[in-house]
Design a protein around this motif. Structure first.
Motif, PDB file in Angstrom:
ATOM      1  N   ALA A   1      16.882 -88.808  43.054  1.00  0.00           N
ATOM      2  CA  ALA A   1      15.474 -88.437  42.753  1.00  0.00           C
ATOM      3  C   ALA A   1      15.192 -86.991  42.044  1.00  0.00           C
ATOM      4  N   GLY A   2      14.751 -86.532  41.269  1.00  0.00           N
ATOM      5  CA  GLY A   2      14.884 -85.552  40.472  1.00  0.00           C
ATOM      6  C   GLY A   2      15.791 -85.448  39.302  1.00  0.00           C
ATOM      7  N   GLY A   3      16.469 -86.637  39.274  1.00  0.00           N
ATOM      8  CA  GLY A   3      17.210 -86.623  38.084  1.00  0.00           C
ATOM      9  C   GLY A   3      16.618 -87.158  36.730  1.00  0.00           C
ATOM     10  N   SER A   4      17.513 -87.457  35.753  1.00  0.00           N
ATOM     11  CA  SER A   4      16.899 -88.092  34.433  1.00  0.00           C
ATOM     12  C   SER A   4      17.686 -89.118  33.858  1.00  0.00           C
ATOM     13  N   LEU A   5      16.940 -90.074  33.209  1.00  0.00           N
ATOM     14  CA  LEU A   5      17.569 -91.029  32.521  1.00  0.00           C
ATOM     15  C   LEU A   5      17.002 -91.167  31.100  1.00  0.00           C
ATOM     16  N   ARG A   6      17.593 -91.648  30.216  1.00  0.00           N
ATOM     17  CA  ARG A   6      17.145 -92.023  28.637  1.00  0.00           C
ATOM     18  C   ARG A   6      17.339 -93.601  28.637  1.00  0.00           C
ATOM     19  N   LEU A   7      16.100 -93.997  28.366  1.00  0.00           N
ATOM     20  CA  LEU A   7      16.332 -95.763  27.846  1.00  0.00           C
ATOM     21  C   LEU A   7      16.151 -95.508  26.552  1.00  0.00           C
ATOM     22  N   SER A   8      16.776 -96.374  25.868  1.00  0.00           N
ATOM     23  CA  SER A   8      16.586 -97.025  24.179  1.00  0.00           C
ATOM     24  C   SER A   8      16.346 -98.333  24.363  1.00  0.00           C
ATOM     25  N   CYS A   9      15.825 -98.724  22.955  1.00  0.00           N
ATOM     26  CA  CYS A   9      15.488-100.140  22.813  1.00  0.00           C
ATOM     27  C   CYS A   9      15.355-100.192  21.364  1.00  0.00           C
ATOM     28  N   ALA A  10      16.402-100.836  20.630  1.00  0.00           N
ATOM     29  CA  ALA A  10      16.551-101.135  19.263  1.00  0.00           C
ATOM     30  C   ALA A  10      16.029-102.363  18.989  1.00  0.00           C
ATOM     31  N   ALA A  11      15.205-102.479  18.012  1.00  0.00           N
ATOM     32  CA  ALA A  11      14.627-103.865  17.268  1.00  0.00           C
ATOM     33  C   ALA A  11      15.409-104.151  16.066  1.00  0.00           C
ATOM     34  N   SER A  12      15.509-105.488  15.897  1.00  0.00           N
ATOM     35  CA  SER A  12      16.222-106.217  14.834  1.00  0.00           C
ATOM     36  C   SER A  12      15.643-107.367  14.507  1.00  0.00           C
ATOM     37  N   GLY A  13      15.881-108.127  13.273  1.00  0.00           N
ATOM     38  CA  GLY A  13      15.467-109.238  12.806  1.00  0.00           C
ATOM     39  C   GLY A  13      14.489-109.315  11.755  1.00  0.00           C
ATOM     40  N   SER A  14      13.577-110.243  11.534  1.00  0.00           N
ATOM     41  CA  SER A  14      12.574-110.134  10.662  1.00  0.00           C
ATOM     42  C   SER A  14      11.504-109.407  10.921  1.00  0.00           C
ATOM     43  N   ILE A  15      11.704-108.192  10.411  1.00  0.00           N
ATOM     44  CA  ILE A  15      10.538-107.090  10.518  1.00  0.00           C
ATOM     45  C   ILE A  15      10.066-106.682   9.481  1.00  0.00           C
ATOM     46  N   PHE A  16       8.691-106.497   9.152  1.00  0.00           N
ATOM     47  CA  PHE A  16       7.973-106.009   7.950  1.00  0.00           C
ATOM     48  C   PHE A  16       7.601-104.760   8.378  1.00  0.00           C
ATOM     49  N   VAL A  17       6.902-104.548   9.567  1.00  0.00           N
ATOM     50  CA  VAL A  17       6.536-103.271  10.010  1.00  0.00           C
ATOM     51  C   VAL A  17       6.362-103.348  11.564  1.00  0.00           C
ATOM     52  N   ILE A  18       6.702-102.422  12.371  1.00  0.00           N
ATOM     53  CA  ILE A  18       6.336-102.216  13.931  1.00  0.00           C
ATOM     54  C   ILE A  18       5.377-101.433  14.010  1.00  0.00           C
ATOM     55  N   ASN A  19       4.219-101.818  14.355  1.00  0.00           N
ATOM     56  CA  ASN A  19       3.017-101.003  14.721  1.00  0.00           C
ATOM     57  C   ASN A  19       2.970-100.223  15.885  1.00  0.00           C
ATOM     58  N   VAL A  20       3.395-100.607  16.908  1.00  0.00           N
ATOM     59  CA  VAL A  20       3.428-100.142  18.332  1.00  0.00           C
ATOM     60  C   VAL A  20       4.760-100.303  19.112  1.00  0.00           C
ATOM     61  N   MET A  21       4.991 -99.410  19.878  1.00  0.00           N
ATOM     62  CA  MET A  21       6.509 -99.569  20.481  1.00  0.00           C
ATOM     63  C   MET A  21       5.897 -98.837  21.826  1.00  0.00           C
ATOM     64  N   GLY A  22       6.726 -99.674  22.899  1.00  0.00           N
ATOM     65  CA  GLY A  22       6.224 -99.046  24.194  1.00  0.00           C
ATOM     66  C   GLY A  22       7.326 -99.668  25.051  1.00  0.00           C
ATOM     67  N   TRP A  23       6.915 -98.910  26.413  1.00  0.00           N
ATOM     68  CA  TRP A  23       7.666 -99.347  27.574  1.00  0.00           C
ATOM     69  C   TRP A  23       6.579 -99.800  28.692  1.00  0.00           C
ATOM     70  N   TYR A  24       6.974-100.980  29.454  1.00  0.00           N
ATOM     71  CA  TYR A  24       6.572-101.378  30.668  1.00  0.00           C
ATOM     72  C   TYR A  24       7.367-101.328  31.813  1.00  0.00           C
ATOM     73  N   ARG A  25       6.958-101.441  32.898  1.00  0.00           N
ATOM     74  CA  ARG A  25       7.876-101.813  34.201  1.00  0.00           C
ATOM     75  C   ARG A  25       7.364-102.645  35.256  1.00  0.00           C
ATOM     76  N   GLN A  26       8.016-103.190  35.884  1.00  0.00           N
ATOM     77  CA  GLN A  26       7.582-104.053  36.909  1.00  0.00           C
ATOM     78  C   GLN A  26       8.474-104.214  38.145  1.00  0.00           C
ATOM     79  N   THR A  27       7.943-104.220  39.272  1.00  0.00           N
ATOM     80  CA  THR A  27       8.456-104.389  40.725  1.00  0.00           C
ATOM     81  C   THR A  27       8.550-105.600  41.212  1.00  0.00           C
ATOM     82  N   PRO A  28       9.208-106.071  42.150  1.00  0.00           N
ATOM     83  CA  PRO A  28       8.961-107.437  42.648  1.00  0.00           C
ATOM     84  C   PRO A  28       7.789-107.546  43.392  1.00  0.00           C
ATOM     85  N   GLY A  29       7.062-108.693  42.912  1.00  0.00           N
ATOM     86  CA  GLY A  29       5.558-109.003  43.678  1.00  0.00           C
ATOM     87  C   GLY A  29       4.385-108.201  42.948  1.00  0.00           C
ATOM     88  N   LYS A  30       4.579-107.321  41.830  1.00  0.00           N
ATOM     89  CA  LYS A  30       3.634-106.528  41.115  1.00  0.00           C
ATOM     90  C   LYS A  30       3.637-107.137  39.855  1.00  0.00           C
TER      91      LYS A  30
END
Length: 121
Positions: free
Chosen positions: A14-43
């Motif tokens: 607790a109090g620490g830091s992390l940096r997440l990365s996500c790289a997209a590849s494949g058949s892409i003309f344009v990426i409109n929105v990029m984002g992050w979601y999260r999920q915990t068990p049962g939610k």
């Protein structure tokens, strides 16, 4: 098709830091929105942060002031800098993009495989 590869999850105190990365590849003309979601068990999966191609950002109230989303359009990468992490931030974090594969194709949403973030108290 669009592939998303996430990295950067892990265990932090607790109090620490992390940096997440996500790289997209494949058949892409344009990426409109990029984002992050999260999920915990049962939610339901919940929004953490999104960023539009032109830069407009949106954050969940619970992460405002602690998390920062950014993207590199040329590299097709989205980042999530997470500071002052709390135990309640523990979840599987999923990358999400809204992308078009061609000018004439409708936009579609794609999901990454998820990366675990665990915050110990």
């Amino acid at each position: 098709q669009v592939q998303l590869v996430e990295s950067g999850g892990g265990l932090v105190q607790a109090g620490g830091s992390l940096r997440l990365s996500c790289a997209a590849s494949g058949s892409i003309f344009v990426i409109n929105v990029m984002g992050w979601y999260r999920q915990t068990p049962g939610k339901q999966r919940e929004l953490v942060a999104t960023q539009a191609r032109v830069g407009l950002t949106n954050y969940a109230d619970s992460v405002k002031g602690r998390f920062t989303i950014s993207r590199d359009n040329a590299k097709k990468v989205v980042y999530l800098q997470m500071n002052d992490l709390k135990p309640e931030d523990t979840a599987v974090y999923y990358c999400n993009v809204d992308a078009q594969s061609a000018t004439w194709s409708p936009s579609r949403q794609y999901w990454g495989q998820g990366t675990q973030v665990t915050v110990s108290s």
